[in-house]
Design an enzyme around this catalytic site. Sequence first.
Site, PDB file in Angstrom:
ATOM      1  N   ASN A   7       0.869  -1.170   0.000  1.00  0.00           N
ATOM      2  CA  ASN A   7       0.000   0.000   0.000  1.00  0.00           C
ATOM      3  C   ASN A   7       0.913   1.229   0.000  1.00  0.00           C
ATOM      4  OD1 ASN A   7      -1.841   2.017   0.392  1.00  0.00           O
ATOM      5  ND2 ASN A   7      -2.742   1.161   2.260  1.00  0.00           N
ATOM      6  N   ARG A  91      -2.474  -2.109  -3.534  1.00  0.00           N
ATOM      7  CA  ARG A  91      -3.740  -1.412  -3.324  1.00  0.00           C
ATOM      8  C   ARG A  91      -3.725  -0.159  -4.193  1.00  0.00           C
ATOM      9  NH1 ARG A  91      -5.184   2.985   0.989  1.00  0.00           N
ATOM     10  NH2 ARG A  91      -7.409   3.140   0.615  1.00  0.00           N
ATOM     11  N   HIS A 181     -13.035   1.920   0.107  1.00  0.00           N
ATOM     12  CA  HIS A 181     -13.023   0.829   1.101  1.00  0.00           C
ATOM     13  C   HIS A 181     -13.639  -0.441   0.522  1.00  0.00           C
ATOM     14  CE1 HIS A 181     -13.258   3.915   4.661  1.00  0.00           C
ATOM     15  NE2 HIS A 181     -11.992   3.613   4.411  1.00  0.00           N
ATOM     16  N   HIS A 209     -17.894   0.328   7.616  1.00  0.00           N
ATOM     17  CA  HIS A 209     -16.441   0.373   7.839  1.00  0.00           C
ATOM     18  C   HIS A 209     -16.160   1.693   8.557  1.00  0.00           C
ATOM     19  CE1 HIS A 209     -12.112  -0.296   6.750  1.00  0.00           C
ATOM     20  NE2 HIS A 209     -12.127   0.977   7.124  1.00  0.00           N
ATOM     21  N   LEU A 210     -15.856   1.586   9.850  1.00  0.00           N
ATOM     22  CA  LEU A 210     -15.681   2.790  10.666  1.00  0.00           C
ATOM     23  C   LEU A 210     -14.267   2.838  11.220  1.00  0.00           C
ATOM     24  CD1 LEU A 210     -19.032   2.393  12.690  1.00  0.00           C
ATOM     25  CD2 LEU A 210     -18.703   3.569  10.500  1.00  0.00           C
ATOM     26  N   GLY A 211     -13.430   3.632  10.577  1.00  0.00           N
ATOM     27  CA  GLY A 211     -12.060   3.828  11.054  1.00  0.00           C
ATOM     28  C   GLY A 211     -11.804   5.317  11.090  1.00  0.00           C
ATOM     29  N   ARG A 286     -10.750   7.131  20.811  1.00  0.00           N
ATOM     30  CA  ARG A 286     -10.413   6.810  22.212  1.00  0.00           C
ATOM     31  C   ARG A 286     -10.253   8.084  23.035  1.00  0.00           C
ATOM     32  NH1 ARG A 286      -6.151   2.456  20.111  1.00  0.00           N
ATOM     33  NH2 ARG A 286      -6.089   4.058  18.522  1.00  0.00           N
ATOM     34  N   GLY A 332     -11.348   0.170  12.792  1.00  0.00           N
ATOM     35  CA  GLY A 332     -10.904   0.402  14.181  1.00  0.00           C
ATOM     36  C   GLY A 332     -12.037   0.731  15.131  1.00  0.00           C
ATOM     37  N   GLY A 334     -15.485   0.398  14.394  1.00  0.00           N
ATOM     38  CA  GLY A 334     -16.510  -0.650  14.287  1.00  0.00           C
ATOM     39  C   GLY A 334     -16.134  -1.904  15.062  1.00  0.00           C
ATOM     40  N   GLU A 335     -14.831  -2.203  15.097  1.00  0.00           N
ATOM     41  CA  GLU A 335     -14.379  -3.442  15.755  1.00  0.00           C
ATOM     42  C   GLU A 335     -14.211  -3.281  17.262  1.00  0.00           C
ATOM     43  OE1 GLU A 335     -10.824  -4.789  13.660  1.00  0.00           O
ATOM     44  OE2 GLU A 335     -11.803  -4.306  11.776  1.00  0.00           O
ATOM     45  N   ASN A 336     -14.084  -2.022  17.719  1.00  0.00           N
ATOM     46  CA  ASN A 336     -13.763  -1.808  19.136  1.00  0.00           C
ATOM     47  C   ASN A 336     -14.760  -1.000  19.952  1.00  0.00           C
ATOM     48  OD1 ASN A 336     -10.985  -3.026  19.375  1.00  0.00           O
ATOM     49  ND2 ASN A 336     -10.649  -1.637  17.654  1.00  0.00           N
ATOM     50  N   GLU A 387      -8.114  -6.227   4.524  1.00  0.00           N
ATOM     51  CA  GLU A 387      -8.006  -5.790   3.132  1.00  0.00           C
ATOM     52  C   GLU A 387      -6.786  -6.408   2.446  1.00  0.00           C
ATOM     53  OE1 GLU A 387      -8.729  -1.934   5.051  1.00  0.00           O
ATOM     54  OE2 GLU A 387      -9.424  -1.280   3.095  1.00  0.00           O
TER      55      GLU A 387
HETATM   56  P1  ADP Z   1      -7.744   3.832   9.400  1.00  0.00           P
HETATM   57  O1  ADP Z   1      -8.954   4.340   8.715  1.00  0.00           O
HETATM   58  O2  ADP Z   1      -6.655   4.848   9.525  1.00  0.00           O
HETATM   59  O3  ADP Z   1      -7.292   2.472   8.938  1.00  0.00           O
HETATM   60  P2  ADP Z   1      -8.532   2.433  11.829  1.00  0.00           P
HETATM   61  O4  ADP Z   1      -9.407   1.437  11.168  1.00  0.00           O
HETATM   62  O5  ADP Z   1      -7.288   1.957  12.473  1.00  0.00           O
HETATM   63  O6  ADP Z   1      -8.219   3.683  10.912  1.00  0.00           O
HETATM   64  O7  ADP Z   1      -9.425   3.160  12.952  1.00  0.00           O
HETATM   65  C1  ADP Z   1      -8.967   4.214  13.721  1.00  0.00           C
HETATM   66  C2  ADP Z   1     -10.021   4.534  14.779  1.00  0.00           C
HETATM   67  O8  ADP Z   1     -10.316   3.331  15.479  1.00  0.00           O
HETATM   68  C3  ADP Z   1      -9.578   5.555  15.795  1.00  0.00           C
HETATM   69  O9  ADP Z   1     -10.618   6.508  15.987  1.00  0.00           O
HETATM   70  C4  ADP Z   1      -9.384   4.745  17.045  1.00  0.00           C
HETATM   71  O10 ADP Z   1      -9.790   5.444  18.171  1.00  0.00           O
HETATM   72  C5  ADP Z   1     -10.249   3.546  16.856  1.00  0.00           C
HETATM   73  N1  ADP Z   1      -9.603   2.383  17.461  1.00  0.00           N
HETATM   74  C6  ADP Z   1      -8.601   1.664  16.965  1.00  0.00           C
HETATM   75  N2  ADP Z   1      -8.224   0.670  17.823  1.00  0.00           N
HETATM   76  C7  ADP Z   1      -9.007   0.783  18.887  1.00  0.00           C
HETATM   77  C8  ADP Z   1      -9.122   0.080  20.127  1.00  0.00           C
HETATM   78  N3  ADP Z   1      -8.346  -0.971  20.416  1.00  0.00           N
HETATM   79  N4  ADP Z   1     -10.057   0.497  20.994  1.00  0.00           N
HETATM   80  C9  ADP Z   1     -10.862   1.537  20.701  1.00  0.00           C
HETATM   81  N5  ADP Z   1     -10.796   2.221  19.538  1.00  0.00           N
HETATM   82  C10 ADP Z   1      -9.894   1.870  18.653  1.00  0.00           C
END
Ligand code: ADP
Length: 412
Positions: A7, A91, A181, A209-211, A286, A332, A334-336, A387
């Site tokens: 990437n 990518r 995405h 997809h929430l990052g 966070r 990040g 969505g998963e956490n 991905e």
């Molecule tokens: P990108 O779009 O840069 O790939 P990511 O998918 O890593 O981003 O997501 C980043 C977001 O996910 C940040 O807002 C971060 O706070 C949240 N995040 C990542 N890891 C964690 C975790 N272990 N616990 C809580 N939030 C997380």
Amino acid sequence: MKILVINAGSSSLKYQLISMTKENTMAKGVCERIGGQGGHVEGRNCNGGSFAYDIDMPDHTAAFLEVEKALTSGAAKVIDSLTEIVAVGHRVVQGGAIFNSSVLITDDVLSKIEGLSDLAPLHNPAHVQGIKACMMVFGKEVPQVAVFDNAFHSTMPPEAYMFPIPYEYYEKYNIRRYGFHGTSHRFVSDRCAELMGCDIENLKIITCHLGNGCSIAAIRHGKVIDTSMGLTPLDGFIMGTRSGGIDPSAVLFLQEKEGWTPAQTDEVLNKKSGILGISGISNDDRDVKAAELSGDKRAALARKIQRYQIRKYIGSYVAAMDGVDAIVFTGGIGENTFDLRASTCRHLAWLGIKYDEDINKDLQKGKEGEITTEKSFVKVFVIPTNEELVIARDTKEIVEVLVTTVRDDDEL
Ligand code: ADP
């Protein structure tokens, strides 16, 4: 078969070496600040070896030489020589309307990717640099494959991808919704169908997809029919530093009042808006969640907008698909971020969603599973995205046709 996934950004290069026998990551890392001062390389392998060091890398070719060094020597060594790598998958953010699936990179493909730079000025030129540098280091005989971020969205019908502006601009500039995405939405929707034990052809799935960047897609019978990102990854809903869709007149108003150039406007909407812009604290969920919990009103508002806009999108996609069978959270956040998932499920109870609070809280840090109960009419899943694996799988599929003798893997 070992495949290197790349990437390449304008100043960074992320890599991941994947062994396709068991689809495991052998090594991964990143080269940062390419082309400037203060270059940095770090990575690790699947045996626990890791490294980090500073070195200036004048260009992407220099970065690739660092990747070669990292893979073949030192603390995170996993192979003896680059010749063990059968193919490289890249990518590529923007494939326009030209590429609706992954392709083997030829001179013609490369010039078409370059030709799409107008639509992705920050990404496509960097990908081209990365691909050319990779060819220099690996030699032209190693097949390289381009996997496009928007290819999965190419099934959208015109009513979803057209912008209601004079048609001539679509004809003249190819201005339309492309979506991004795509590899992530594809991976998690396929996995969702697998977890449900159903053929994806029979499902209506909404993938979130929430990052840092965020997008939602409506996938009916395995095909995307709409997605929130548009011509660029700026459209949609609130993101870490991006505004998402706002009234275009607000942008014109601000340009006039503040005297912004297009570049300054771009900077504000892409880098200073979103969760960061509203909270004034951070783009990282966070930090903003911690501030909300300690009573910060703007942090609370930023997260409230986020929850509101996400469920509004989900609701609109239920309408777009005439129903929904499953909703997937990934990325990040969505998963956490279990409180966002819980809030979404509570508000969507009218859809017949019933979720288990404990399971929802437990699913974090790479865990996969369903958070809804047996009685839930619509299923909700947390599925960590991958991905790089999609890129490696596509690359494998394309090169298998080319490579007659697939070399045996030395499993790590
Ligand atoms: P990108 O779009 O840069 O790939 P990511 O998918 O890593 O981003 O997501 C980043 C977001 O996910 C940040 O807002 C971060 O706070 C949240 N995040 C990542 N890891 C964690 C975790 N272990 N616990 C809580 N939030 C997380």
